[in-house]
Design a protein around this motif. Structure first.
Motif, mmCIF file in Angstrom:
data_model
loop_
_atom_site.group_PDB
_atom_site.id
_atom_site.type_symbol
_atom_site.label_atom_id
_atom_site.label_comp_id
_atom_site.label_asym_id
_atom_site.label_seq_id
_atom_site.Cartn_x
_atom_site.Cartn_y
_atom_site.Cartn_z
ATOM 1 N N ALA A 64 0.829 -1.204 0.000
ATOM 2 C CA ALA A 64 0.000 0.000 0.000
ATOM 3 C C ALA A 64 0.864 1.255 0.000
ATOM 4 O O ALA A 64 0.410 2.335 -0.403
ATOM 5 N N LEU A 65 2.114 1.133 0.449
ATOM 6 C CA LEU A 65 3.071 2.248 0.455
ATOM 7 C C LEU A 65 3.999 2.202 -0.750
ATOM 8 O O LEU A 65 5.029 2.886 -0.778
ATOM 9 N N ASP A 66 3.644 1.365 -1.756
ATOM 10 C CA ASP A 66 4.431 1.207 -2.986
ATOM 11 C C ASP A 66 5.788 0.555 -2.743
ATOM 12 O O ASP A 66 6.717 0.697 -3.550
ATOM 13 N N LEU A 67 5.923 -0.151 -1.638
ATOM 14 C CA LEU A 67 7.109 -0.961 -1.407
ATOM 15 C C LEU A 67 6.940 -2.307 -2.112
ATOM 16 O O LEU A 67 5.820 -2.754 -2.379
ATOM 17 N N GLY A 68 8.064 -2.951 -2.399
ATOM 18 C CA GLY A 68 8.033 -4.280 -2.976
ATOM 19 C C GLY A 68 8.522 -5.304 -1.975
ATOM 20 O O GLY A 68 9.270 -4.975 -1.043
ATOM 21 N N ILE A 69 8.098 -6.549 -2.177
ATOM 22 C CA ILE A 69 8.478 -7.602 -1.222
ATOM 23 C C ILE A 69 8.861 -8.878 -1.961
ATOM 24 O O ILE A 69 8.490 -9.087 -3.113
ATOM 25 N N CYS A 70 9.576 -9.725 -1.264
ATOM 26 C CA CYS A 70 9.865 -11.065 -1.773
ATOM 27 C C CYS A 70 9.994 -12.022 -0.600
ATOM 28 O O CYS A 70 10.842 -11.823 0.285
ATOM 29 N N TYR A 71 9.136 -13.019 -0.561
ATOM 30 C CA TYR A 71 9.240 -14.058 0.468
ATOM 31 C C TYR A 71 10.430 -14.966 0.147
ATOM 32 O O TYR A 71 10.725 -15.235 -1.028
ATOM 33 N N ILE A 72 11.078 -15.468 1.182
ATOM 34 C CA ILE A 72 12.264 -16.309 1.009
ATOM 35 C C ILE A 72 12.071 -17.631 1.747
ATOM 36 O O ILE A 72 12.322 -17.737 2.949
ATOM 37 N N GLY A 73 11.614 -18.645 1.026
ATOM 38 C CA GLY A 73 11.466 -19.972 1.622
ATOM 39 C C GLY A 73 12.796 -20.630 1.913
ATOM 40 O O GLY A 73 12.895 -21.514 2.778
ATOM 41 N N ALA A 74 13.852 -20.181 1.201
ATOM 42 C CA ALA A 74 15.184 -20.768 1.402
ATOM 43 C C ALA A 74 15.739 -20.498 2.789
ATOM 44 O O ALA A 74 16.777 -21.059 3.156
ATOM 45 N N ALA A 75 15.062 -19.669 3.567
ATOM 46 C CA ALA A 75 15.482 -19.474 4.956
ATOM 47 C C ALA A 75 15.390 -20.769 5.754
ATOM 48 O O ALA A 75 15.957 -20.881 6.852
ATOM 49 N N ARG A 76 14.678 -21.771 5.223
ATOM 50 C CA ARG A 76 14.554 -23.070 5.899
ATOM 51 C C ARG A 76 15.615 -24.063 5.451
ATOM 52 O O ARG A 76 15.616 -25.208 5.910
ATOM 53 N N ASN A 77 16.511 -23.670 4.554
ATOM 54 C CA ASN A 77 17.474 -24.623 4.001
ATOM 55 C C ASN A 77 18.431 -25.193 5.039
ATOM 56 O O ASN A 77 18.812 -26.364 4.960
ATOM 57 N N HIS A 78 18.849 -24.374 5.976
ATOM 58 C CA HIS A 78 19.859 -24.787 6.963
ATOM 59 C C HIS A 78 19.412 -24.326 8.353
ATOM 60 O O HIS A 78 20.001 -23.376 8.912
ATOM 61 N N PRO A 79 18.409 -24.978 8.914
ATOM 62 C CA PRO A 79 17.852 -24.490 10.179
ATOM 63 C C PRO A 79 18.842 -24.435 11.323
ATOM 64 O O PRO A 79 18.820 -23.499 12.128
ATOM 65 N N LYS A 133 22.179 -23.983 11.179
ATOM 66 C CA LYS A 133 23.121 -22.881 10.968
ATOM 67 C C LYS A 133 22.433 -21.531 11.147
ATOM 68 O O LYS A 133 23.014 -20.600 11.705
ATOM 69 N N MET A 134 21.193 -21.414 10.644
ATOM 70 C CA MET A 134 20.460 -20.157 10.789
ATOM 71 C C MET A 134 20.203 -19.869 12.261
ATOM 72 O O MET A 134 20.340 -18.730 12.717
ATOM 73 N N SER A 135 19.840 -20.899 13.004
ATOM 74 C CA SER A 135 19.581 -20.725 14.433
ATOM 75 C C SER A 135 20.829 -20.283 15.174
ATOM 76 O O SER A 135 20.789 -19.388 16.031
ATOM 77 N N GLU A 136 21.956 -20.897 14.842
ATOM 78 C CA GLU A 136 23.216 -20.540 15.489
ATOM 79 C C GLU A 136 23.608 -19.111 15.142
ATOM 80 O O GLU A 136 24.038 -18.334 16.007
ATOM 81 N N LEU A 137 23.444 -18.751 13.881
ATOM 82 C CA LEU A 137 23.843 -17.434 13.404
ATOM 83 C C LEU A 137 23.044 -16.320 14.079
ATOM 84 O O LEU A 137 23.592 -15.273 14.448
ATOM 85 N N LEU A 138 21.736 -16.543 14.268
ATOM 86 C CA LEU A 138 20.861 -15.504 14.807
ATOM 87 C C LEU A 138 20.517 -15.712 16.282
ATOM 88 O O LEU A 138 19.688 -14.985 16.830
ATOM 89 N N GLY A 139 21.152 -16.704 16.902
ATOM 90 C CA GLY A 139 20.950 -16.919 18.334
ATOM 91 C C GLY A 139 19.539 -17.344 18.692
ATOM 92 O O GLY A 139 19.010 -16.938 19.735
ATOM 93 N N LEU A 140 18.915 -18.195 17.860
ATOM 94 C CA LEU A 140 17.549 -18.631 18.135
ATOM 95 C C LEU A 140 17.562 -19.684 19.242
ATOM 96 O O LEU A 140 18.252 -20.699 19.136
ATOM 97 N N PRO A 141 16.803 -19.497 20.298
ATOM 98 C CA PRO A 141 16.765 -20.484 21.382
ATOM 99 C C PRO A 141 15.922 -21.696 21.014
ATOM 100 O O PRO A 141 15.202 -21.688 19.997
#
Length: 267
Positions: free
Chosen positions: A146-161, A163-171
């Protein structure tokens, strides 16, 4: 980014004229994924407002079983991009968010008042958290567009759960279920509306219709692929069938062990 009329957007989605009497909601029909962004900044105030829109989405029982992580530090964003199939839009979008299913916060809150929260190990609450995250993200996306921004969803964020958890400190109890890029589209960007299945293949009345043909959609998508300089002789059914074979998991085949280790879908 192009701004099609409602009739134009309808024809691009379905390959047919707009039925009479339809309300004109072209902003919703003209959605497309944006993978190239301009250098125009998106302000902190705008992002805070978009997060408020996300939090205004429906959430089952007001449990709010999701969290949103903004990845901003350049080196960290680079590492996240590499984990997301090395997608350049993850690296270069003004803002990148990881949407997470989150049982950790509620478990901690429950424990503090003497509740064990044992139900969180049931599949239902993983499903609930995934829905919460998706609803919040789509409300955020609708507000952004609605603000004329563009978006893109990224399913590949699930490729390496792991490593992603370690990188971002997910408990334990938090899983990054998808990413989301947000920014103003690049001025020279050409991103077309992608055709969708006919409504009769998606929208049923009273009971599921098992006898479905996608031949018309195969034809329309072949034309779209050709226009996008992709192989038009490989139709939607062929591409989609290959996408869901077990050789195209891109690392996501290890998702179930990760979820079990982190207390999800145990029962």
């Amino acid at each position: 980014m192009s701004h099609e009329t409602y009739s134009q957007a309808w024809r691009l989605r379905y390959g047919s004229s707009t039925p009479e009497g339809h309300p004109c909601l072209e902003r919703f029909l003209s959605h497309r994924s944006i993978r190239k962004y301009s250098l125009k900044p998106v302000s902190e105030a705008t992002i805070r407002t978009l997060v408020a829109c996300a939090q205004s989405a429906s959430t089952s029982s007001n449990l709010q079983l999701y969290s949103i992580i903004s990845v901003e530090e350049p080196n960290l964003r680079e590492e996240v991009a590499k984990l997301c199939s090395d997608q350049d839009q993850v690296r270069k979008a003004p803002w990148f968010f990881l949407f997470c299913v989150d049982h950790y916060r509620l478990r901690q809150a429950a424990n503090q008042v003497g509740e064990e929260a044992l139900g969180l190990s049931y599949t239902e609450f993983y499903t609930m958290a995934t829905i919460d995250a998706a609803l919040a993200a789509e409300r955020m996306v609708s507000a952004a567009e609605a603000l004329d921004l563009g978006i893109c969803y990224i399913g590949a964020a699930r490729n390496h759960p792991e490593k992603m958890s370690e990188l971002l400190g997910l408990p334990t109890g938090v899983f990054g279920v998808f990413g989301l890029c947000i920014g103003y589209p690049a001025e020279d960007l050409k991103a077309d509306i992608k055709p969708r299945l006919a409504q009769d293949a998606i929208f049923f009345r009273d009971k599921y219709e098992a006898d479905i043909s996608v031949e018309d959609y195969n034809v329309r998508m072949a034309e779209f692929y050709t226009a996008q300089k992709m192989k038009g002789d490989i139709n939607w059914a062929m591409r989609s069938g290959r996408r869901v074979d077990e050789h195209h998991m891109d690392g996501r085949e290890g998702q179930k062990p990760f979820l079990l280790e982190n207390g999800f879908i145990v029962k």
